[in-house]
Design a protein around this motif. Sequence first.
Motif, PDB file in Angstrom:
ATOM      1  N   SER A  10       0.825  -1.206   0.000  1.00 27.33           N
ATOM      2  CA  SER A  10       0.000   0.000   0.000  1.00 27.33           C
ATOM      3  C   SER A  10       0.861   1.259   0.000  1.00 27.33           C
ATOM      4  N   THR A  11       1.937   1.224   0.792  1.00 27.69           N
ATOM      5  CA  THR A  11       2.848   2.377   0.852  1.00 27.69           C
ATOM      6  C   THR A  11       3.485   2.640  -0.496  1.00 27.69           C
ATOM      7  N   LEU A  12       3.969   1.585  -1.172  1.00 25.79           N
ATOM      8  CA  LEU A  12       4.595   1.737  -2.485  1.00 25.79           C
ATOM      9  C   LEU A  12       3.597   2.241  -3.514  1.00 25.79           C
ATOM     10  N   ASN A  13       2.377   1.708  -3.479  1.00 26.52           N
ATOM     11  CA  ASN A  13       1.358   2.167  -4.434  1.00 26.52           C
ATOM     12  C   ASN A  13       1.033   3.639  -4.231  1.00 26.52           C
ATOM     13  N   ARG A  14       0.969   4.070  -2.990  1.00 24.70           N
ATOM     14  CA  ARG A  14       0.681   5.474  -2.709  1.00 24.70           C
ATOM     15  C   ARG A  14       1.817   6.371  -3.204  1.00 24.70           C
ATOM     16  N   MET A  15       3.050   5.919  -3.039  1.00 23.36           N
ATOM     17  CA  MET A  15       4.187   6.701  -3.520  1.00 23.36           C
ATOM     18  C   MET A  15       4.226   6.739  -5.048  1.00 23.36           C
ATOM     19  N   ASP A  16       3.815   5.624  -5.686  1.00 27.88           N
ATOM     20  CA  ASP A  16       3.834   5.569  -7.151  1.00 27.88           C
ATOM     21  C   ASP A  16       2.709   6.379  -7.772  1.00 27.88           C
ATOM     22  N   ASN A  17       1.518   6.270  -7.199  1.00 28.32           N
ATOM     23  CA  ASN A  17       0.327   6.792  -7.863  1.00 28.32           C
ATOM     24  C   ASN A  17      -0.140   8.161  -7.378  1.00 28.32           C
ATOM     25  N   ALA A  18       0.125   8.496  -6.137  1.00 32.83           N
ATOM     26  CA  ALA A  18      -0.380   9.780  -5.618  1.00 32.83           C
ATOM     27  C   ALA A  18       0.602  10.427  -4.658  1.00 32.83           C
ATOM     28  N   PRO A  19       1.838  10.687  -5.123  1.00 33.97           N
ATOM     29  CA  PRO A  19       2.811  11.323  -4.211  1.00 33.97           C
ATOM     30  C   PRO A  19       2.412  12.735  -3.817  1.00 33.97           C
ATOM     31  N   GLU A  20       1.598  13.404  -4.702  1.00 29.20           N
ATOM     32  CA  GLU A  20       1.227  14.793  -4.411  1.00 29.20           C
ATOM     33  C   GLU A  20       0.240  14.910  -3.255  1.00 29.20           C
ATOM     34  N   ALA A  35      13.011  -1.155  -1.352  1.00 23.68           N
ATOM     35  CA  ALA A  35      12.271  -0.495  -2.434  1.00 23.68           C
ATOM     36  C   ALA A  35      11.550   0.735  -1.902  1.00 23.68           C
ATOM     37  N   ILE A  36      10.977   0.612  -0.692  1.00 20.88           N
ATOM     38  CA  ILE A  36      10.321   1.764  -0.057  1.00 20.88           C
ATOM     39  C   ILE A  36      11.342   2.852   0.239  1.00 20.88           C
ATOM     40  N   VAL A  37      12.517   2.461   0.713  1.00 21.79           N
ATOM     41  CA  VAL A  37      13.588   3.423   1.014  1.00 21.79           C
ATOM     42  C   VAL A  37      13.954   4.215  -0.241  1.00 21.79           C
ATOM     43  N   LYS A  38      14.173   3.506  -1.341  1.00 25.59           N
ATOM     44  CA  LYS A  38      14.580   4.183  -2.584  1.00 25.59           C
ATOM     45  C   LYS A  38      13.493   5.147  -3.065  1.00 25.59           C
ATOM     46  N   ASN A  39      12.237   4.684  -3.071  1.00 28.01           N
ATOM     47  CA  ASN A  39      11.149   5.548  -3.533  1.00 28.01           C
ATOM     48  C   ASN A  39      10.981   6.772  -2.646  1.00 28.01           C
ATOM     49  N   ALA A  40      11.112   6.584  -1.332  1.00 32.79           N
ATOM     50  CA  ALA A  40      10.960   7.703  -0.403  1.00 32.79           C
ATOM     51  C   ALA A  40      12.090   8.724  -0.596  1.00 32.79           C
ATOM     52  N   VAL A  41      13.314   8.238  -0.824  1.00 30.23           N
ATOM     53  CA  VAL A  41      14.435   9.147  -1.088  1.00 30.23           C
ATOM     54  C   VAL A  41      14.185   9.938  -2.368  1.00 30.23           C
ATOM     55  N   MET A  42      13.726   9.254  -3.420  1.00 30.18           N
ATOM     56  CA  MET A  42      13.472   9.934  -4.695  1.00 30.18           C
ATOM     57  C   MET A  42      12.347  10.957  -4.571  1.00 30.18           C
ATOM     58  N   LEU A  43      11.318  10.636  -3.766  1.00 29.76           N
ATOM     59  CA  LEU A  43      10.232  11.585  -3.565  1.00 29.76           C
ATOM     60  C   LEU A  43      10.702  12.854  -2.863  1.00 29.76           C
ATOM     61  N   HIS A  44      11.814  12.769  -2.171  1.00 26.44           N
ATOM     62  CA  HIS A  44      12.379  13.932  -1.493  1.00 26.44           C
ATOM     63  C   HIS A  44      13.560  14.516  -2.264  1.00 26.44           C
ATOM     64  N   GLY A  45      13.564  14.254  -3.578  1.00 25.57           N
ATOM     65  CA  GLY A  45      14.536  14.894  -4.465  1.00 25.57           C
ATOM     66  C   GLY A  45      15.937  14.347  -4.381  1.00 25.57           C
ATOM     67  N   GLY A  46      16.119  13.147  -3.815  1.00 27.79           N
ATOM     68  CA  GLY A  46      17.466  12.621  -3.632  1.00 27.79           C
ATOM     69  C   GLY A  46      17.755  11.371  -4.439  1.00 27.79           C
ATOM     70  N   LYS A  47      18.943  10.836  -4.238  1.00 28.59           N
ATOM     71  CA  LYS A  47      19.387   9.595  -4.863  1.00 28.59           C
ATOM     72  C   LYS A  47      20.020   8.711  -3.782  1.00 28.59           C
ATOM     73  N   ILE A  48      20.066   7.408  -4.065  1.00 25.16           N
ATOM     74  CA  ILE A  48      20.632   6.482  -3.090  1.00 25.16           C
ATOM     75  C   ILE A  48      21.440   5.405  -3.803  1.00 25.16           C
ATOM     76  N   LYS A  49      22.496   4.961  -3.139  1.00 23.55           N
ATOM     77  CA  LYS A  49      23.285   3.848  -3.661  1.00 23.55           C
ATOM     78  C   LYS A  49      23.814   3.034  -2.487  1.00 23.55           C
ATOM     79  N   ALA A  50      24.122   1.771  -2.770  1.00 23.88           N
ATOM     80  CA  ALA A  50      24.644   0.864  -1.729  1.00 23.88           C
ATOM     81  C   ALA A  50      25.995   0.337  -2.150  1.00 23.88           C
TER      82      ALA A  50
END
Length: 468
Positions: free
Chosen positions: A305-315, A437-452
């Motif tokens: 549900s969290t991933l779908n919300r980030m994908d479909n309605a981040p605004e 996957a949630i971590v990466k999407n949340a970082v991108m929603l806040h204008g950032g990038k992530i790598k491991a």
Amino acid sequence: MKLSVGNKLYLGVISVFLVFAVAFIVFQRTREKRYKEETLHLQLQDYNDRMHVSLEFLRKTDEKTLSNYVKQHNEKNIRVTLIDKSGHVFFDNLRKDYSHFADHSNRTEFIQALKTGQGATVDRKSNTTNIDYFYSATYFPKNGYVIRTALPYDSDLAKSLETDQHYMWFALGAFLLLTILLYRFTQRLDRNIQKLRIFASRADNNETLDTDDLIDFPNDELGEIAERIIKIYRRLETTRKEQDKLKRELTQNVAHELKTPVASIKGFLETIINNTSIDENTRKQFLERCYAQSERLGYLLQDISTLNRMDNAPETMDIEDLDIVEIITQIQQETILDLEKRNMSYVNNLPKTISIRGNKNMIYSIFRNLTDNAIAYAGEGSTITISAVKEGNFWCFAFSDTGIGVPEQHLSRIFERFYRVDKGRSRKMGGTGLGLAIVKNAVMLHGGKIKAMNQPQGGLCFEFTISI
């Protein structure tokens, strides 16, 4: 036959320019002819004025005096006539039978001269000499007469009054140049539009776009725009296909992940229902396992549900002022028992405050998932370290542990949904496979990038940025 857009544009612009060119030529001819007539009129007016000054000086207007003046100041083919204000001719240098002269009071130049002081008539036949003349008359009210000079409107005078033809050649040359340039432009436009029409038709019918007639475009701005449109569409089409593929894979993965806890719950419940003689301890143990699997199922559905919300309605996510240090402190307190069980430590090297604008739940999920992941897989006695530095409009974080790390072949895929390095161990630990996957999407929603990356001294490190 239906005209193309390019041909319509070509004919339209050419028609407008042709009308403009004709209007310009007519205007220029009229203007130049008027200028030459006015110049000739001024020359004859000057002659009239000089003659009047001479007559004023001599104080005579008899035939002999007038004839002598005209002979002394003779201009080629000039005719000089003096008319009193009633219209009677009393001198003419070409004819002397004044009694036969018609009344001149109705002559156009004479009437104008009496009204305004000057008058002129172009190309009017003389009733006296039966010759076409250019007339220029000047009225001298003090003396009560009009001096009228005239030049025969013959081929020489007509030629002198003709307009210069150079501007016509200039207009014709400009018209031809515009025709050629516009034709080339509209032909290129037509080719681009035709290719875009083919592209739109094939895209609408889901036909292939990888054909020769959609490869080369004219080397200009229009061709570049058309080519970019097709490239953008191809990228979008490729992205759509990739998204469809990911959706199918996601659906399959979700079904697979749900199957395991559902099957376990079903099996335990069937055993309890069908075996009435089962003892209380075994029943309790089965029910506890059912509860654990249902919890795992709940976590899985919550993460999806969290991933779908980030994908479909981040605004739709609420944005507010946050202090990340407070969130990290909260996570440390919530996980302190799990850390103690595994003899792990949490080193917080963050500044006293880190202020950003963001969604609290998403920021919390970043650091909570990374912490839970480290606790679950870093190993006994490991140390978790978090630090941050500010660079421009971003906070740059480093989240690391001193555990066993991740095999290099898996590093590039650990942010994929449901991807597990050790599938059996991950499920046994209760993970959903969606945390990173949630971590990466949340970082991108806040204008950032992530790598491991794996650390040289051992352990895994996540480096990511979050915009201020």
